[in-house]
Scaffold this active site. Structure first.
Site: not given
Length: 434
Positions: A205, A341
Protein backbone atom coordinates in the site's frame (compact mmCIF):
# COMPACT_ATOMS: atom_id res chain seq x y z
CA UNK A 1 -33.35 4.27 -22.33
CA UNK A 2 -30.05 2.75 -23.45
CA UNK A 3 -29.71 -0.99 -23.73
CA UNK A 4 -26.67 -3.06 -22.74
CA UNK A 5 -25.47 -4.80 -25.91
CA UNK A 6 -22.25 -6.51 -24.87
CA UNK A 7 -20.28 -7.50 -21.77
CA UNK A 8 -16.69 -8.72 -21.96
CA UNK A 9 -14.41 -9.86 -19.13
CA UNK A 10 -10.73 -10.72 -19.18
CA UNK A 11 -8.02 -11.78 -16.75
CA UNK A 12 -5.53 -8.97 -15.99
CA UNK A 13 -3.09 -8.29 -13.13
CA UNK A 14 -3.39 -6.28 -9.94
CA UNK A 15 -0.70 -4.29 -8.13
CA UNK A 16 0.80 -7.44 -6.58
CA UNK A 17 1.07 -9.18 -9.94
CA UNK A 18 -1.85 -11.47 -9.12
CA UNK A 19 -4.73 -12.08 -11.55
CA UNK A 20 -7.91 -10.06 -11.24
CA UNK A 21 -11.04 -9.45 -13.29
CA UNK A 22 -11.50 -6.60 -15.77
CA UNK A 23 -14.93 -6.01 -17.32
CA UNK A 24 -15.93 -3.90 -20.31
CA UNK A 25 -19.58 -3.08 -20.95
CA UNK A 26 -21.13 -1.50 -24.07
CA UNK A 27 -24.52 0.05 -24.84
CA UNK A 28 -26.45 0.48 -28.08
CA UNK A 29 -25.96 4.25 -28.06
CA UNK A 30 -22.18 4.09 -27.67
CA UNK A 31 -21.86 4.12 -23.90
CA UNK A 32 -18.75 2.36 -22.60
CA UNK A 33 -17.57 1.40 -19.14
CA UNK A 34 -14.49 -0.44 -17.91
CA UNK A 35 -13.85 -1.61 -14.34
CA UNK A 36 -11.07 -3.53 -12.62
CA UNK A 37 -11.71 -5.42 -9.39
CA UNK A 38 -9.37 -5.09 -6.36
CA UNK A 39 -8.30 -7.91 -4.03
CA UNK A 40 -7.55 -8.11 -0.33
CA UNK A 41 -4.65 -9.92 1.36
CA UNK A 42 -6.08 -10.05 4.88
CA UNK A 43 -9.78 -10.71 4.45
CA UNK A 44 -12.65 -10.75 6.90
CA UNK A 45 -14.14 -14.14 7.70
CA UNK A 46 -17.57 -13.05 6.46
CA UNK A 47 -16.63 -11.35 3.19
CA UNK A 48 -18.25 -12.22 -0.13
CA UNK A 49 -16.36 -14.94 -2.02
CA UNK A 50 -13.51 -13.98 -4.31
CA UNK A 51 -13.56 -16.80 -6.87
CA UNK A 52 -10.13 -18.21 -7.74
CA UNK A 53 -9.41 -21.11 -10.10
CA UNK A 54 -7.33 -23.23 -7.73
CA UNK A 55 -5.20 -24.52 -10.63
CA UNK A 56 -1.68 -24.69 -9.17
CA UNK A 57 -0.21 -24.75 -12.68
CA UNK A 58 -1.46 -21.20 -13.32
CA UNK A 59 -0.52 -18.31 -11.05
CA UNK A 60 -0.17 -20.69 -8.11
CA UNK A 61 -3.90 -21.34 -8.13
CA UNK A 62 -4.84 -17.63 -8.10
CA UNK A 63 -6.14 -17.44 -11.67
CA UNK A 64 -9.60 -15.96 -12.25
CA UNK A 65 -10.62 -17.64 -15.50
CA UNK A 66 -13.66 -19.17 -13.81
CA UNK A 67 -14.90 -15.73 -12.75
CA UNK A 68 -14.15 -14.36 -16.22
CA UNK A 69 -16.08 -17.24 -17.75
CA UNK A 70 -19.11 -16.54 -15.58
CA UNK A 71 -19.14 -12.91 -16.75
CA UNK A 72 -18.78 -13.81 -20.42
CA UNK A 73 -21.48 -16.46 -20.26
CA UNK A 74 -24.23 -16.60 -17.59
CA UNK A 75 -23.97 -12.99 -16.38
CA UNK A 76 -23.67 -11.46 -19.86
CA UNK A 77 -26.76 -13.33 -21.03
CA UNK A 78 -28.68 -12.10 -18.00
CA UNK A 79 -27.81 -8.38 -18.22
CA UNK A 80 -27.68 -7.83 -21.99
CA UNK A 81 -30.93 -6.14 -22.93
CA UNK A 82 -31.24 -4.27 -19.62
CA UNK A 83 -31.34 -0.48 -19.49
CA UNK A 84 -27.81 0.46 -18.37
CA UNK A 85 -29.15 3.17 -16.05
CA UNK A 86 -31.15 0.67 -13.99
CA UNK A 87 -28.28 -0.06 -11.61
CA UNK A 88 -30.33 -1.64 -8.85
CA UNK A 89 -32.10 -3.96 -11.28
CA UNK A 90 -28.82 -5.00 -12.92
CA UNK A 91 -27.24 -5.75 -9.54
CA UNK A 92 -30.28 -7.62 -8.25
CA UNK A 93 -30.40 -9.70 -11.44
CA UNK A 94 -26.84 -10.87 -10.78
CA UNK A 95 -27.49 -11.51 -7.08
CA UNK A 96 -30.55 -13.61 -7.90
CA UNK A 97 -28.74 -15.47 -10.67
CA UNK A 98 -25.88 -16.34 -8.31
CA UNK A 99 -28.37 -17.49 -5.69
CA UNK A 100 -25.93 -17.80 -2.77
CA UNK A 101 -25.69 -15.57 0.33
CA UNK A 102 -22.00 -14.82 -0.29
CA UNK A 103 -21.85 -14.74 -4.11
CA UNK A 104 -20.03 -18.06 -3.98
CA UNK A 105 -21.31 -19.36 -7.32
CA UNK A 106 -20.03 -16.67 -9.68
CA UNK A 107 -17.69 -14.85 -7.29
CA UNK A 108 -17.96 -11.28 -6.02
CA UNK A 109 -15.04 -10.44 -8.30
CA UNK A 110 -17.17 -11.35 -11.34
CA UNK A 111 -20.35 -9.63 -10.15
CA UNK A 112 -18.62 -6.46 -8.93
CA UNK A 113 -16.77 -6.01 -12.22
CA UNK A 114 -20.07 -5.95 -14.12
CA UNK A 115 -21.74 -3.73 -11.50
CA UNK A 116 -19.02 -1.08 -11.73
CA UNK A 117 -18.66 -1.28 -15.51
CA UNK A 118 -22.42 -0.72 -15.86
CA UNK A 119 -22.24 2.43 -13.72
CA UNK A 120 -19.35 3.76 -15.76
CA UNK A 121 -21.13 3.02 -19.04
CA UNK A 122 -24.27 4.76 -17.80
CA UNK A 123 -22.26 7.84 -16.76
CA UNK A 124 -20.56 7.83 -20.16
CA UNK A 125 -23.95 7.49 -21.85
CA UNK A 126 -25.38 10.60 -20.19
CA UNK A 127 -22.13 12.58 -20.37
CA UNK A 128 -21.53 13.00 -16.65
CA UNK A 129 -18.49 12.35 -14.45
CA UNK A 130 -18.99 9.13 -12.47
CA UNK A 131 -19.24 10.91 -9.10
CA UNK A 132 -21.97 13.21 -10.42
CA UNK A 133 -23.88 10.41 -12.11
CA UNK A 134 -23.87 8.35 -8.91
CA UNK A 135 -24.38 11.17 -6.43
CA UNK A 136 -26.38 13.80 -8.29
CA UNK A 137 -26.00 17.58 -7.93
CA UNK A 138 -25.30 17.37 -4.18
CA UNK A 139 -22.09 15.33 -4.57
CA UNK A 140 -19.57 17.88 -3.32
CA UNK A 141 -17.69 16.68 -0.20
CA UNK A 142 -14.03 15.81 -0.78
CA UNK A 143 -12.72 13.21 1.66
CA UNK A 144 -10.15 13.54 4.40
CA UNK A 145 -7.54 10.88 3.53
CA UNK A 146 -6.12 8.19 5.78
CA UNK A 147 -2.59 7.72 4.43
CA UNK A 148 -0.97 4.45 5.41
CA UNK A 149 2.70 5.41 5.74
CA UNK A 150 3.98 2.82 8.26
CA UNK A 151 3.24 -0.90 8.38
CA UNK A 152 3.50 -3.54 11.10
CA UNK A 153 1.78 -6.78 12.05
CA UNK A 154 1.09 -9.22 9.23
CA UNK A 155 2.00 -6.52 6.69
CA UNK A 156 5.68 -6.43 7.70
CA UNK A 157 8.64 -8.37 9.06
CA UNK A 158 9.26 -6.08 12.03
CA UNK A 159 8.05 -6.52 15.61
CA UNK A 160 5.38 -3.81 15.54
CA UNK A 161 2.00 -5.29 16.52
CA UNK A 162 -0.49 -2.94 14.89
CA UNK A 163 -0.92 -3.41 11.15
CA UNK A 164 -1.19 0.14 9.79
CA UNK A 165 -0.14 3.56 11.02
CA UNK A 166 -1.75 6.43 9.14
CA UNK A 167 -1.61 10.21 8.91
CA UNK A 168 -4.73 12.34 8.33
CA UNK A 169 -4.37 15.99 7.19
CA UNK A 170 -7.29 17.23 9.30
CA UNK A 171 -6.12 20.84 9.18
CA UNK A 172 -6.02 21.12 5.38
CA UNK A 173 -8.42 23.45 3.57
CA UNK A 174 -8.74 21.34 0.41
CA UNK A 175 -7.99 17.83 -0.80
CA UNK A 176 -5.15 19.25 -2.90
CA UNK A 177 -3.58 20.76 0.21
CA UNK A 178 -4.18 17.51 2.10
CA UNK A 179 -2.32 15.56 -0.59
CA UNK A 180 0.57 18.02 -0.43
CA UNK A 181 0.76 17.80 3.36
CA UNK A 182 0.69 14.02 3.16
CA UNK A 183 3.39 13.92 0.50
CA UNK A 184 5.66 16.26 2.45
CA UNK A 185 5.24 14.21 5.62
CA UNK A 186 5.83 10.97 3.70
CA UNK A 187 9.13 12.32 2.38
CA UNK A 188 10.09 13.66 5.81
CA UNK A 189 9.47 10.18 7.21
CA UNK A 190 11.59 8.67 4.46
CA UNK A 191 14.43 11.06 5.30
CA UNK A 192 14.19 10.18 9.00
CA UNK A 193 14.39 6.47 8.23
CA UNK A 194 17.41 7.00 5.98
CA UNK A 195 19.14 9.02 8.70
CA UNK A 196 18.62 6.11 11.10
CA UNK A 197 20.04 3.66 8.57
CA UNK A 198 16.68 1.91 8.25
CA UNK A 199 15.08 0.45 5.14
CA UNK A 200 12.83 2.63 2.98
CA UNK A 201 11.37 0.02 0.66
CA UNK A 202 7.57 0.26 0.49
CA UNK A 203 4.92 -2.42 0.86
CA UNK A 204 1.71 -3.24 -1.00
CA UNK A 205 0.00 0.00 0.00
CA UNK A 206 3.02 2.26 -0.40
CA UNK A 207 3.96 2.52 3.28
CA UNK A 208 7.31 1.85 4.90
CA UNK A 209 7.98 -1.23 7.04
CA UNK A 210 11.17 -0.28 8.91
CA UNK A 211 12.82 -2.34 11.62
CA UNK A 212 10.95 -0.82 14.55
CA UNK A 213 10.63 -2.59 17.88
CA UNK A 214 7.05 -1.76 18.92
CA UNK A 215 3.94 0.40 18.46
CA UNK A 216 5.34 3.18 20.62
CA UNK A 217 8.33 3.68 18.34
CA UNK A 218 6.02 3.82 15.30
CA UNK A 219 3.85 6.55 16.84
CA UNK A 220 6.92 8.53 17.94
CA UNK A 221 8.38 8.32 14.45
CA UNK A 222 5.18 9.64 12.86
CA UNK A 223 5.00 12.58 15.26
CA UNK A 224 8.64 13.37 14.49
CA UNK A 225 8.00 13.20 10.73
CA UNK A 226 4.99 15.52 10.97
CA UNK A 227 7.10 18.09 12.84
CA UNK A 228 9.99 17.68 10.41
CA UNK A 229 7.60 18.44 7.53
CA UNK A 230 6.68 21.70 9.26
CA UNK A 231 3.29 20.73 10.62
CA UNK A 232 1.76 20.55 14.09
CA UNK A 233 0.75 17.04 15.21
CA UNK A 234 -2.95 16.94 16.01
CA UNK A 235 -3.87 20.37 14.67
CA UNK A 236 -2.56 20.02 11.11
CA UNK A 237 -2.06 16.28 10.80
CA UNK A 238 -3.59 13.69 13.12
CA UNK A 239 -2.88 9.97 13.46
CA UNK A 240 -4.98 6.86 12.81
CA UNK A 241 -4.15 3.18 13.07
CA UNK A 242 -5.46 -0.27 12.19
CA UNK A 243 -4.96 -2.80 14.97
CA UNK A 244 -6.14 -5.82 12.92
CA UNK A 245 -6.93 -7.41 16.29
CA UNK A 246 -8.23 -10.65 14.81
CA UNK A 247 -4.60 -11.50 14.04
CA UNK A 248 -3.81 -11.34 17.76
CA UNK A 249 -6.88 -12.90 19.39
CA UNK A 250 -7.21 -16.39 20.84
CA UNK A 251 -10.89 -17.36 20.83
CA UNK A 252 -10.40 -20.30 23.19
CA UNK A 253 -8.86 -18.29 26.02
CA UNK A 254 -10.60 -15.04 24.99
CA UNK A 255 -7.34 -13.16 25.29
CA UNK A 256 -5.26 -10.90 23.08
CA UNK A 257 -1.51 -11.02 22.66
CA UNK A 258 1.14 -8.63 21.39
CA UNK A 259 1.93 -11.31 18.83
CA UNK A 260 5.04 -9.78 17.30
CA UNK A 261 6.65 -7.64 20.01
CA UNK A 262 5.96 -9.83 23.06
CA UNK A 263 4.03 -13.02 22.17
CA UNK A 264 4.05 -14.31 25.76
CA UNK A 265 2.09 -11.32 27.06
CA UNK A 266 -1.67 -11.98 27.36
CA UNK A 267 -4.42 -9.37 27.71
CA UNK A 268 -8.07 -9.60 28.69
CA UNK A 269 -10.42 -7.45 26.60
CA UNK A 270 -10.41 -4.81 29.35
CA UNK A 271 -6.60 -4.79 29.54
CA UNK A 272 -6.34 -4.65 25.74
CA UNK A 273 -8.75 -1.71 25.67
CA UNK A 274 -6.74 0.08 28.36
CA UNK A 275 -3.53 -0.48 26.39
CA UNK A 276 -5.02 1.12 23.27
CA UNK A 277 -6.54 3.90 25.39
CA UNK A 278 -3.04 4.69 26.62
CA UNK A 279 -1.84 5.34 23.08
CA UNK A 280 -4.89 7.48 22.29
CA UNK A 281 -4.30 9.61 25.39
CA UNK A 282 -0.61 10.05 24.59
CA UNK A 283 -0.69 10.72 20.83
CA UNK A 284 -2.91 12.85 18.53
CA UNK A 285 -5.00 9.87 17.39
CA UNK A 286 -8.44 10.41 15.88
CA UNK A 287 -9.31 6.96 14.49
CA UNK A 288 -8.73 3.30 15.32
CA UNK A 289 -9.74 0.40 13.08
CA UNK A 290 -10.55 -3.16 14.13
CA UNK A 291 -9.30 -2.80 17.73
CA UNK A 292 -11.19 -5.97 18.73
CA UNK A 293 -11.55 -9.42 17.11
CA UNK A 294 -14.25 -9.63 14.42
CA UNK A 295 -16.24 -12.27 16.34
CA UNK A 296 -15.83 -10.78 19.82
CA UNK A 297 -19.03 -8.70 19.81
CA UNK A 298 -19.07 -8.30 23.60
CA UNK A 299 -15.49 -7.07 23.44
CA UNK A 300 -16.53 -4.51 20.84
CA UNK A 301 -19.28 -3.33 23.18
CA UNK A 302 -16.77 -2.91 26.00
CA UNK A 303 -14.37 -0.99 23.77
CA UNK A 304 -17.06 1.25 22.25
CA UNK A 305 -18.58 2.10 25.62
CA UNK A 306 -15.22 3.31 26.90
CA UNK A 307 -13.79 4.90 23.75
CA UNK A 308 -16.74 5.92 21.56
CA UNK A 309 -16.84 9.56 22.69
CA UNK A 310 -13.12 10.18 22.22
CA UNK A 311 -12.11 8.47 18.96
CA UNK A 312 -13.54 7.15 15.70
CA UNK A 313 -13.88 3.35 15.97
CA UNK A 314 -13.94 1.75 12.53
CA UNK A 315 -15.31 -1.72 11.87
CA UNK A 316 -13.75 -3.47 8.88
CA UNK A 317 -13.56 -7.24 9.43
CA UNK A 318 -16.45 -6.76 11.86
CA UNK A 319 -18.91 -5.37 9.29
CA UNK A 320 -17.42 -6.42 5.90
CA UNK A 321 -19.58 -3.75 4.17
CA UNK A 322 -22.62 -5.92 4.91
CA UNK A 323 -25.87 -4.36 6.13
CA UNK A 324 -26.77 -7.46 8.17
CA UNK A 325 -23.62 -7.16 10.28
CA UNK A 326 -23.84 -3.37 10.36
CA UNK A 327 -27.42 -3.50 11.66
CA UNK A 328 -26.33 -5.92 14.38
CA UNK A 329 -23.55 -3.52 15.34
CA UNK A 330 -25.89 -0.54 15.42
CA UNK A 331 -28.40 -2.43 17.58
CA UNK A 332 -25.64 -3.50 19.98
CA UNK A 333 -23.97 -0.09 20.14
CA UNK A 334 -20.78 -1.39 18.56
CA UNK A 335 -18.23 0.90 16.82
CA UNK A 336 -19.20 4.29 15.37
CA UNK A 337 -17.83 3.95 11.85
CA UNK A 338 -17.72 1.43 9.00
CA UNK A 339 -14.99 0.76 6.48
CA UNK A 340 -16.47 0.46 3.00
CA UNK A 341 -14.82 -1.98 0.59
CA UNK A 342 -16.66 -2.63 -2.66
CA UNK A 343 -15.43 -6.18 -3.10
CA UNK A 344 -16.39 -7.24 0.43
CA UNK A 345 -20.04 -7.16 -0.60
CA UNK A 346 -19.82 -7.33 -4.39
CA UNK A 347 -22.22 -4.79 -5.92
CA UNK A 348 -22.50 -1.02 -6.11
CA UNK A 349 -26.11 -1.16 -4.90
CA UNK A 350 -25.24 -3.03 -1.69
CA UNK A 351 -22.32 -0.67 -1.10
CA UNK A 352 -24.65 2.34 -1.28
CA UNK A 353 -27.06 0.62 1.10
CA UNK A 354 -24.30 0.10 3.67
CA UNK A 355 -23.22 3.75 3.49
CA UNK A 356 -26.83 4.94 3.79
CA UNK A 357 -27.50 2.70 6.80
CA UNK A 358 -24.34 3.93 8.51
CA UNK A 359 -25.24 7.59 8.01
CA UNK A 360 -28.81 7.10 9.20
CA UNK A 361 -27.45 5.60 12.43
CA UNK A 362 -24.96 8.43 12.94
CA UNK A 363 -21.96 6.31 11.95
CA UNK A 364 -19.24 7.65 9.69
CA UNK A 365 -18.24 5.77 6.54
CA UNK A 366 -14.65 5.42 5.32
CA UNK A 367 -14.38 4.34 1.67
CA UNK A 368 -11.37 2.05 1.28
CA UNK A 369 -9.02 0.46 -1.22
CA UNK A 370 -7.65 -3.09 -0.92
CA UNK A 371 -4.02 -4.16 -0.64
CA UNK A 372 -4.21 -5.60 -4.15
CA UNK A 373 -5.23 -2.58 -6.23
CA UNK A 374 -5.29 -1.51 -9.88
CA UNK A 375 -5.34 1.73 -11.87
CA UNK A 376 -9.14 1.82 -11.41
CA UNK A 377 -10.20 5.01 -9.59
CA UNK A 378 -13.85 4.19 -8.86
CA UNK A 379 -13.50 4.61 -5.09
CA UNK A 380 -12.43 8.25 -5.55
CA UNK A 381 -15.68 8.94 -7.39
CA UNK A 382 -17.70 6.84 -4.94
CA UNK A 383 -16.51 8.71 -1.86
CA UNK A 384 -17.50 12.05 -3.41
CA UNK A 385 -20.78 10.69 -4.78
CA UNK A 386 -21.86 9.63 -1.30
CA UNK A 387 -20.34 12.63 0.56
CA UNK A 388 -18.82 10.02 2.86
CA UNK A 389 -16.09 12.40 3.97
CA UNK A 390 -13.18 9.97 4.47
CA UNK A 391 -11.07 7.75 2.22
CA UNK A 392 -8.39 5.19 2.94
CA UNK A 393 -6.33 4.63 -0.18
CA UNK A 394 -2.74 4.05 0.78
CA UNK A 395 0.44 6.05 1.08
CA UNK A 396 2.02 8.69 -1.13
CA UNK A 397 3.77 6.23 -3.42
CA UNK A 398 2.86 3.51 -5.94
CA UNK A 399 0.81 4.51 -8.96
CA UNK A 400 -2.09 2.25 -7.95
CA UNK A 401 -2.52 4.42 -4.82
CA UNK A 402 -1.61 7.80 -6.33
CA UNK A 403 -4.18 7.28 -9.11
CA UNK A 404 -6.96 7.74 -6.53
CA UNK A 405 -5.43 10.93 -5.09
CA UNK A 406 -4.98 12.36 -8.58
CA UNK A 407 -8.62 11.63 -9.38
CA UNK A 408 -9.75 13.35 -6.18
CA UNK A 409 -7.81 16.47 -7.16
CA UNK A 410 -9.40 16.40 -10.62
CA UNK A 411 -12.86 16.13 -9.06
CA UNK A 412 -12.10 19.02 -6.71
CA UNK A 413 -11.05 21.14 -9.69
CA UNK A 414 -14.25 20.21 -11.56
CA UNK A 415 -16.43 21.13 -8.60
CA UNK A 416 -14.61 24.40 -8.04
CA UNK A 417 -16.29 26.64 -5.47
CA UNK A 418 -18.93 23.96 -4.81
CA UNK A 419 -16.37 21.58 -3.30
CA UNK A 420 -16.06 21.16 0.47
CA UNK A 421 -13.18 19.59 2.39
CA UNK A 422 -14.28 19.02 5.98
CA UNK A 423 -11.03 17.88 7.56
CA UNK A 424 -11.56 17.55 11.31
CA UNK A 425 -15.32 17.99 10.88
CA UNK A 426 -15.39 14.63 9.07
CA UNK A 427 -15.59 13.09 12.56
CA UNK A 428 -19.00 14.62 13.19
CA UNK A 429 -20.11 11.91 15.63
CA UNK A 430 -17.13 11.98 18.02
CA UNK A 431 -17.43 14.68 20.68
CA UNK A 432 -13.74 14.89 21.54
CA UNK A 433 -12.64 15.43 17.92
CA UNK A 434 -15.16 17.68 16.16
Amino acid sequence: MSIITDVLAREVLDSRGNPTVEVELYTEDGGFGRALVPSGASTGEHEAVELRDGDKDRFGGKGVLKAVGHVNNEIAKAVIGHDVTEQRLIDQTMIDLDGTPNKGKFGANAILGVSLAAARAAADEVGLPLYQYLGGPNAHVLPTPMMNVLNGGAHSTNTVDFQEFMIMPVGAKSVREAVRMGSETFHALQALLKSKGDITAVGDEGGFAPNLKDNEEAFELLVEAIKKAGYKPGDDIALAFDVAASEMYDAESKTYTTKWSNPDKKYTTEEWTDMIDGYINKYPIVSVEDPIDENDWEGWQTFTKKMGDKVQIVGDDLFVTNTDYLKKGIDMGVANSILIKLNQIGTLTETFEAIEMAKEAGYTAVVSHRSGETEDTTIADLVVATNAGQIKTGSMSRTDRIAKYNQLMRIEDQLGAQSLYKGRKSFYNVKAID
